[in-house]
Design a protein around this motif. Structure first.
Motif, short mmCIF file in Angstrom:
data_model
loop_
_atom_site.label_atom_id
_atom_site.label_comp_id
_atom_site.label_asym_id
_atom_site.label_seq_id
_atom_site.Cartn_x
_atom_site.Cartn_y
_atom_site.Cartn_z
N LEU A 29 0.84 -1.20 0.00
CA LEU A 29 0.00 0.00 0.00
C LEU A 29 0.87 1.24 0.00
O LEU A 29 1.59 1.51 0.97
N GLN A 30 0.85 1.96 -1.12
CA GLN A 30 1.47 3.29 -1.17
C GLN A 30 0.31 4.27 -1.32
O GLN A 30 -0.47 4.40 -0.41
N HIS A 31 0.19 4.94 -2.45
CA HIS A 31 -1.00 5.79 -2.67
C HIS A 31 -2.20 4.91 -2.93
O HIS A 31 -3.33 5.26 -2.62
N GLN A 32 -1.94 3.74 -3.52
CA GLN A 32 -3.00 2.75 -3.72
C GLN A 32 -2.36 1.36 -3.59
O GLN A 32 -1.14 1.23 -3.51
N TRP A 33 -3.18 0.34 -3.56
CA TRP A 33 -2.67 -1.03 -3.41
C TRP A 33 -2.04 -1.51 -4.72
O TRP A 33 -2.54 -1.22 -5.80
N SER A 34 -0.95 -2.25 -4.60
CA SER A 34 -0.37 -2.97 -5.74
C SER A 34 -0.14 -4.41 -5.30
O SER A 34 -0.14 -4.71 -4.09
N TYR A 35 0.06 -5.30 -6.26
CA TYR A 35 0.22 -6.72 -5.92
C TYR A 35 1.23 -7.36 -6.84
O TYR A 35 1.54 -6.84 -7.92
N GLU A 36 1.71 -8.52 -6.43
CA GLU A 36 2.51 -9.36 -7.32
C GLU A 36 2.22 -10.81 -6.97
O GLU A 36 2.23 -11.17 -5.79
N ILE A 37 1.93 -11.63 -7.99
CA ILE A 37 1.81 -13.07 -7.76
C ILE A 37 3.23 -13.62 -7.86
O ILE A 37 3.79 -13.75 -8.95
N LEU A 38 3.83 -13.91 -6.70
CA LEU A 38 5.24 -14.32 -6.66
C LEU A 38 5.41 -15.74 -7.18
O LEU A 38 6.40 -16.06 -7.84
N ASP A 39 4.43 -16.59 -6.88
CA ASP A 39 4.47 -17.98 -7.33
C ASP A 39 3.07 -18.55 -7.16
O ASP A 39 2.32 -18.10 -6.28
N ALA A 40 2.72 -19.51 -7.99
CA ALA A 40 1.39 -20.12 -7.87
C ALA A 40 1.40 -21.51 -8.47
O ALA A 40 2.13 -21.79 -9.42
N VAL A 41 0.58 -22.38 -7.89
CA VAL A 41 0.53 -23.76 -8.33
C VAL A 41 -0.86 -24.33 -8.03
O VAL A 41 -1.54 -23.86 -7.12
N THR A 42 -1.29 -25.31 -8.82
CA THR A 42 -2.52 -26.04 -8.52
C THR A 42 -2.16 -27.44 -8.06
O THR A 42 -1.46 -28.17 -8.77
N MET A 43 -2.59 -27.80 -6.84
CA MET A 43 -2.34 -29.13 -6.29
C MET A 43 -3.57 -30.00 -6.56
O MET A 43 -4.66 -29.69 -6.08
N PRO A 44 -3.41 -31.08 -7.33
CA PRO A 44 -4.58 -31.94 -7.58
C PRO A 44 -5.06 -32.61 -6.29
O PRO A 44 -4.25 -32.92 -5.41
N PHE A 45 -6.37 -32.78 -6.17
CA PHE A 45 -6.92 -33.48 -5.01
C PHE A 45 -6.63 -34.97 -5.13
O PHE A 45 -6.65 -35.52 -6.24
N PRO A 46 -6.37 -35.65 -3.99
CA PRO A 46 -6.36 -37.11 -4.02
C PRO A 46 -7.72 -37.58 -4.57
O PRO A 46 -8.74 -36.95 -4.29
N LYS A 47 -7.73 -38.66 -5.33
CA LYS A 47 -8.95 -39.09 -6.03
C LYS A 47 -10.16 -39.21 -5.09
O LYS A 47 -11.22 -38.66 -5.35
#
Length: 357
Positions: A29-47
Motif C-alpha cells: 500500500l502506497q498511494h493505492q494497493w499494488s500486488y505481485e503473484i510471486l508464485d502459484a501452483v494447482t495441487m490436484p486433489f487425491p482421487k
C-alpha cells in the motif's frame, strides 16, 4: 505505524473440482494497493477426497464433519510442504474453502476446510469463513472478489471472470456492483465432454458449428436475463432453465457449442455496452474462458471492436481468485472492509473472516 507490505497465501477450491489453487502473493500500500503473484501452483486433489468434495452436499452430518477436518488438514499439509520447498514464511494463509451449501435466504453458507486443522498442519496464521458475517448482516455472502477488483485493479472498467459461470464487477454511480451474467464453462464443457474432451480448446469445435437462431432466441428470453443488478446463477438454475433447452433442441454438440458461444458473447457484450462510460472501455478477462479465442473473437464482434482488452498473464488468468483471497485476508488483519454491501445487499460493509493463530 502499521506495515504497508504483506505476503500471504491465497487458497481457492473452484467449482471444477480439479484441485487446490495456491497463490503466494505480495501486496503493498502506497498511494493505492499494488500486488505481485510471486508464485502459484494447482495441487490436484487425491482421487477419493476429490470425489467426496464434489458430492459433499450428499454426505451425512458425521461424514461431512470428518471431511471438513480432513480437508483442512490436507490443505495445511500442502501449504506447509509448499512453504518449505519455496523457503518462504508468509504472514498468513487465507482460504476460501469448498462450498457445500450456499443458501443465504436461510442465513447459511457453508465452506468446509477446518480452520484449526489448516492452522495446525500449516504452522501459519489462518483466515477462513469469509462469507458468514455478511450473510448474518442480511447479505448474499457473495461475490467477495469485487473489493479486490476495486483496490487491486482500479484503472480497469470491467473485470470479468469466465469460470463455470461468467461474472462481472464494475463501478456504477460511485458504487461497486457485481453479478453473474450468464453460464459459461459449466455448459460448454458438458458439450465438449460429449465429444470426448474435457473442454473445447480455443473454441475450435464451436467455430465449426452453426448458429441456431431458434435456440439462440430461446436462451436470450430466459427470465434470468430480465432481472436487474445483484443476481447469481447456480448449478440448480442451469439444470432447470438452460439444460432442457439444449437437450430439446436436437442439435449436434458443435452447433450447440456455437450457439452457446454466440449467446454468451451477446449477453456479456450487452452488459458492457449498457454500463460503459467511455467509447473504448477497458476489460480484464480471467478464468479458463479467457483462453477461448473463438469466444473472444465473437465478443469483439458484439462490441464492434470498441473495447480494450487488458493484457493478463497466464498466472493472473488462472490464479486471480486465489490472489484476491490472499488480499481479503490482509484486509481482515488490518480490520478494514473486505466485503461490500453494494455487491451483496447486506445492511452494511464488513470485515469478514475468522482468524486462527
Amino acid at each position: 505505524m502499521s506495515p504497508t507490505n504483506y505476503t500471504s497465501i491465497g487458497l481457492m477450491s473452484g467449482t471444477s473440482g480439479d484441485g487446490l489453487d495456491i497463490a503466494y502473493c505480495s501486496y503493498e500500500l502506497q498511494h493505492q494497493w499494488s500486488y505481485e503473484i510471486l508464485d502459484a501452483v494447482t495441487m490436484p486433489f487425491p482421487k477419493e477426497m476429490g470425489e467426496k468434495l464434489m458430492n459433499s452436499h450428499t454426505l451425512s452430518a458425521l461424514e461431512l464433519a470428518l471431511l471438513d477436518v480432513d480437508f483442512g488438514k490436507w490443505m495445511g499439509e500442502k501449504v506447509r510442504g509448499y512453504c518449505i520447498e519455496k523457503q518462504i514464511k508468509p504472514l498468513a494463509v487465507c482460504s476460501h474453502g469448498h462450498t457445500v451449501f450456499h443458501q443465504p435466504a436461510k442465513g447459511l453458507s457453508l465452506q468446509i476446510g477446518n480452520g484449526w486443522g489448516l492452522h495446525q498442519a500449516s504452522g501459519l496464521k489462518t483466515i477462513n469463513d469469509f462469507r458468514m458475517l455478511d450473510i448474518q448482516l442480511g447479505g448474499q455472502g457473495a461475490p467477495l472478489v469485487p473489493i479486490g477488483d476495486r483496490l487491486l485493479f482500479p484503472s480497469i472498467d470491467f473485470c470479468i471472470n469466465l469460470g463455470g459461470i461468467a461474472n462481472i464487477s464494475m463501478e456504477s454511480a460511485g458504487k461497486r456492483i457485481a453479478f453473474d451474467i450468464c453460464p459459461f464453462n459449466l455448459l460448454l464443457n458438458a458439450q465438449a465432454n460429449a465429444l470426448g474432451a474435457d473442454y473445447d480448446q480455443g473454441g475450435t469445435w464451436a467455430s465449426q458449428g452453426t448458429l441456431n437462431e431458434k435456440l439462440f432466441n430461446a436462451l436470450n428470453t430466459l427470465p434470468y436475463y430480465s432481472k436487474s443488478d445483484a443476481k447469481s446463477l447456480g448449478r440448480e438454475d442451469l439444470e432447470v432453465d438452460f439444460l432442457p433447452l439444449l437437450i430439446s433442441s436436437g442439435l449436434s454438440e458443435k452447433d450447440i457449442l456455437r450457439t452457446l458461444v454466440e449467446h454468451f458473447a451477446f449477453q456479456i457484450g450487452q452488459v458492457i455496452i449498457q454500463h460503459k462510460i467511455s467509447d473504448y472501455p477497458s476489460v480484464l478477462i480471467t478464468g479458463g474462458g479467457a483462453y477461448n479465442t473463438f469466444f473472444i473473437d465473437r465478443l469483439n464482434s458484439q462490441m464492434e471492436g470498441k473495447w480494450l482488452q487488458t493484457h493478463a498473464s497466464s498466472k493472473l488468468i488462472e490464479f486471480k481468485e486465489a490472489l484476491v483471497f490472499g488480499f481479503l485476508g490482509v484486509l481482515r488483519l488490518r480490520n478494514e472492509i473486505n466485503c461490500l454491501s453494494s455487491v451483496t445487499g447486506a445492511r452494511n460493509d464488513s470485515s469478514g473472516g475468522v482468524i486462527f493463530g
